[in-house]
Scaffold this motif. Structure first.
Motif, mmCIF file in Angstrom:
data_model
loop_
_atom_site.group_PDB
_atom_site.id
_atom_site.type_symbol
_atom_site.label_atom_id
_atom_site.label_comp_id
_atom_site.label_asym_id
_atom_site.label_seq_id
_atom_site.Cartn_x
_atom_site.Cartn_y
_atom_site.Cartn_z
ATOM 1 N N ALA A 100 -34.013 1.946 0.354
ATOM 2 C CA ALA A 100 -33.588 3.164 -0.337
ATOM 3 C C ALA A 100 -33.223 2.826 -1.775
ATOM 4 O O ALA A 100 -33.110 1.655 -2.134
ATOM 5 C CB ALA A 100 -32.377 3.778 0.365
ATOM 6 N N CYS A 101 -33.061 3.873 -2.608
ATOM 7 C CA CYS A 101 -32.601 3.677 -3.986
ATOM 8 C C CYS A 101 -31.375 4.552 -4.218
ATOM 9 O O CYS A 101 -31.270 5.647 -3.679
ATOM 10 C CB CYS A 101 -33.669 4.054 -4.996
ATOM 11 S SG CYS A 101 -35.164 3.075 -4.840
ATOM 12 N N LYS A 102 -30.478 4.041 -5.069
ATOM 13 C CA LYS A 102 -29.195 4.704 -5.269
ATOM 14 C C LYS A 102 -29.101 5.316 -6.648
ATOM 15 O O LYS A 102 -29.359 4.647 -7.654
ATOM 16 C CB LYS A 102 -28.084 3.663 -5.074
ATOM 17 C CG LYS A 102 -26.668 4.204 -5.206
ATOM 18 C CD LYS A 102 -26.297 5.097 -4.042
ATOM 19 C CE LYS A 102 -25.009 5.848 -4.306
ATOM 20 N NZ LYS A 102 -23.854 5.280 -3.648
ATOM 21 N N LEU A 103 -28.702 6.569 -6.669
ATOM 22 C CA LEU A 103 -28.503 7.272 -7.937
ATOM 23 C C LEU A 103 -27.012 7.411 -8.227
ATOM 24 O O LEU A 103 -26.297 8.106 -7.510
ATOM 25 C CB LEU A 103 -29.136 8.665 -7.859
ATOM 26 C CG LEU A 103 -28.811 9.616 -9.013
ATOM 27 C CD1 LEU A 103 -29.302 9.072 -10.341
ATOM 28 C CD2 LEU A 103 -29.418 10.983 -8.754
ATOM 29 N N TYR A 104 -26.569 6.694 -9.263
ATOM 30 C CA TYR A 104 -25.216 6.872 -9.781
ATOM 31 C C TYR A 104 -25.340 7.601 -11.106
ATOM 32 O O TYR A 104 -25.922 7.056 -12.047
ATOM 33 C CB TYR A 104 -24.544 5.523 -10.060
ATOM 34 C CG TYR A 104 -24.237 4.680 -8.857
ATOM 35 C CD1 TYR A 104 -23.116 4.928 -8.079
ATOM 36 C CD2 TYR A 104 -25.046 3.608 -8.521
ATOM 37 C CE1 TYR A 104 -22.814 4.132 -6.975
ATOM 38 C CE2 TYR A 104 -24.759 2.806 -7.420
ATOM 39 C CZ TYR A 104 -23.633 3.077 -6.654
ATOM 40 O OH TYR A 104 -23.348 2.286 -5.573
ATOM 41 N N PRO A 105 -24.822 8.818 -11.210
ATOM 42 C CA PRO A 105 -24.765 9.418 -12.549
ATOM 43 C C PRO A 105 -23.926 8.473 -13.426
ATOM 44 O O PRO A 105 -22.872 7.997 -12.987
ATOM 45 C CB PRO A 105 -24.043 10.743 -12.310
ATOM 46 C CG PRO A 105 -24.200 11.029 -10.841
ATOM 47 C CD PRO A 105 -24.228 9.691 -10.176
ATOM 48 N N ALA A 106 -24.409 8.164 -14.646
ATOM 49 C CA ALA A 106 -23.722 7.174 -15.487
ATOM 50 C C ALA A 106 -22.258 7.546 -15.672
ATOM 51 O O ALA A 106 -21.939 8.658 -16.081
ATOM 52 C CB ALA A 106 -24.419 7.083 -16.837
#
Ligand SMILES: NC(=O)N[C@@H](CC(=O)O)C(=O)O
Ligand SMILES: [Zn+2]
Ligand SMILES: [Zn+2]
Length: 351
Positions: A100-106
């Motif tokens: 999977a890939c993880k999205l962290y809003p900056a």
């Protein structure tokens, strides 16, 4: 309700876990390996895990730090940035190690400085993930300073996630560590490709815990604990048997001195007693028969991975949580430090 003193389950998985790195990694990984067959390993190291090569190297460090004869499987993730490419997604898929890939809003949470600043520009990468069958894992909070901290999850749903469902239909999305009734409703009413993890601490505590008799840094995490009505919505979702809610501890250890200071880090360490904490929630809700679905089946099914075949056994056998555990050259204060746990894991068979 009739009191049960034993719980027997298919061995669970943790679909959201921070293991850190170096000496600290070796101190915490055993807690998770003791209970869980597999865990989704979060990539927010310093520097973050952005390439498949880095994920493979991190997996080797985790394996090397495992207790002898543990068969715990770290499932690796990539940290998405403004520079992520569809090619890297293909490499991740081909590796078989990255799931999977993880999205962290900056700027949204711990070690998210390299996160994504412009989510619509990520669309080609998300298309590649859909094609590769890799789920997108999301820290679902806006970083807009004008939005009240307690509203950042619902606002993220409307501003980012709802548009994303139509922009990239078919992409599997996991809203990590949901904390609000709005998030529960969003997942329930969403497509089959939308799911959520729920932590033990968000099921057990509301925001009063942060301020009980004084400021309590060890209850501080992101998204921050919410009102009681939200906690109740989470308990209802977790114990409902709904297949798109599953266990993700978000166990996030920080050295004691980085929590107990003027600007403390966000993150709560729960790996020392993870399944036992969830068992309390399900027992309180008179739903122990639904714990196995939430802890051991729904996540694997959503990710399209085989269910575990071995089992774990918990017994009603109260124990006192230590005040601290070793954490590299420092210590970590666990959730419920000095308090009593009702349940104890008594045996876990290896796969
Ligand atoms: N949950 C937290 O409060 N902290 C996590 C990051 C995260 O999962 O947002 C951490 O890495 O410390
Ligand atoms: Zn997060
Ligand atoms: Zn996390």
């Amino acid at each position: 309700m009739t009191q049960r003193d034993d719980i027997d389950l298919i061995r669970p998985d943790d679909w959201h876990l921070h293991l850190r790195d170096g000496a600290a990694l070796a101190d915490v990984v055993g807690w998770s390996a003791r209970q869980f067959a597999r865990a989704i390993i979060m990539p927010n190291l310093k520097p973050p895990v952005v390439t498949t090569a880095q994920a493979l190297a991190y997996r080797e460090r985790i394996r090397a730090a495992l207790p002898e004869d543990s068969d715990f499987q770290p499932l690796m993730t990539l940290y998405l940035t403004d520079h992520s490419t569809p090619d890297e997604i293909m490499r991740a898929r081909e590796s078989g190690a990255v799931v999977a890939c993880k999205l962290y809003p900056a700027g949204a949470t711990t070690n998210s400085d390299s996160g994504v600043t412009d989510i619509p520009r990520l669309t080609p990468v998300l298309e590649a993930m859909r094609a590769a069958g890799l789920p997108l894992l999301v820290h679902g909070e806006v970083t807009d300073e004008t939005v009240d901290l307690f509203d950042r999850e619902p606002v993220f749903i409307e501003r980012v996630l709802r548009p994303l469902l139509t922009a990239v239909p078919g992409l599997k999305i996991v809203m990590e560590h949901v904390t609000t009734a709005e998030a529960v409703n969003f997942v329930r009413s969403g497509p089959e490709t939308l799911a959520a993890t729920i932590t033990a601490h968000h099921l057990l505590y509301n925001r009063n815990a942060l301020f009980a008799g004084g400021l309590r840094p060890h209850y501080y995490c992101l998204p921050v604990l919410k009102r009681e009505r939200h906690r109740l919505a989470l308990v209802e979702a977790a114990t409902s048997g709904h297949r798109r809610f599953f266990l993700g501890t978000d166990s996030a250890p920080h050295a004691l001195e980085t929590k107990e200071c003027g600007c403390g880090c966000a993150g709560i360490f729960t790996a020392h007693a993870a399944l036992e904490l969830y068992a309390e929630v399900f027992e309180q809700a008179d739903a122990l028969d639904r714990l196995e679905g939430f802890a051991s089946l729904h996540g694997a099914d959503f990710y399209g991975l085989p269910r575990n075949t071995t089992r774990i056994h918990l017994r009603r056998d109260p124990w006192t949580v230590p005040e601290r555990y070793r954490f590299g050259d420092s210590e970590v204060v666990p959730l419920r430090a000095g308090g009593v746990m009702r349940w104890r894991v008594v045996s876990a068979s290896q796969n």
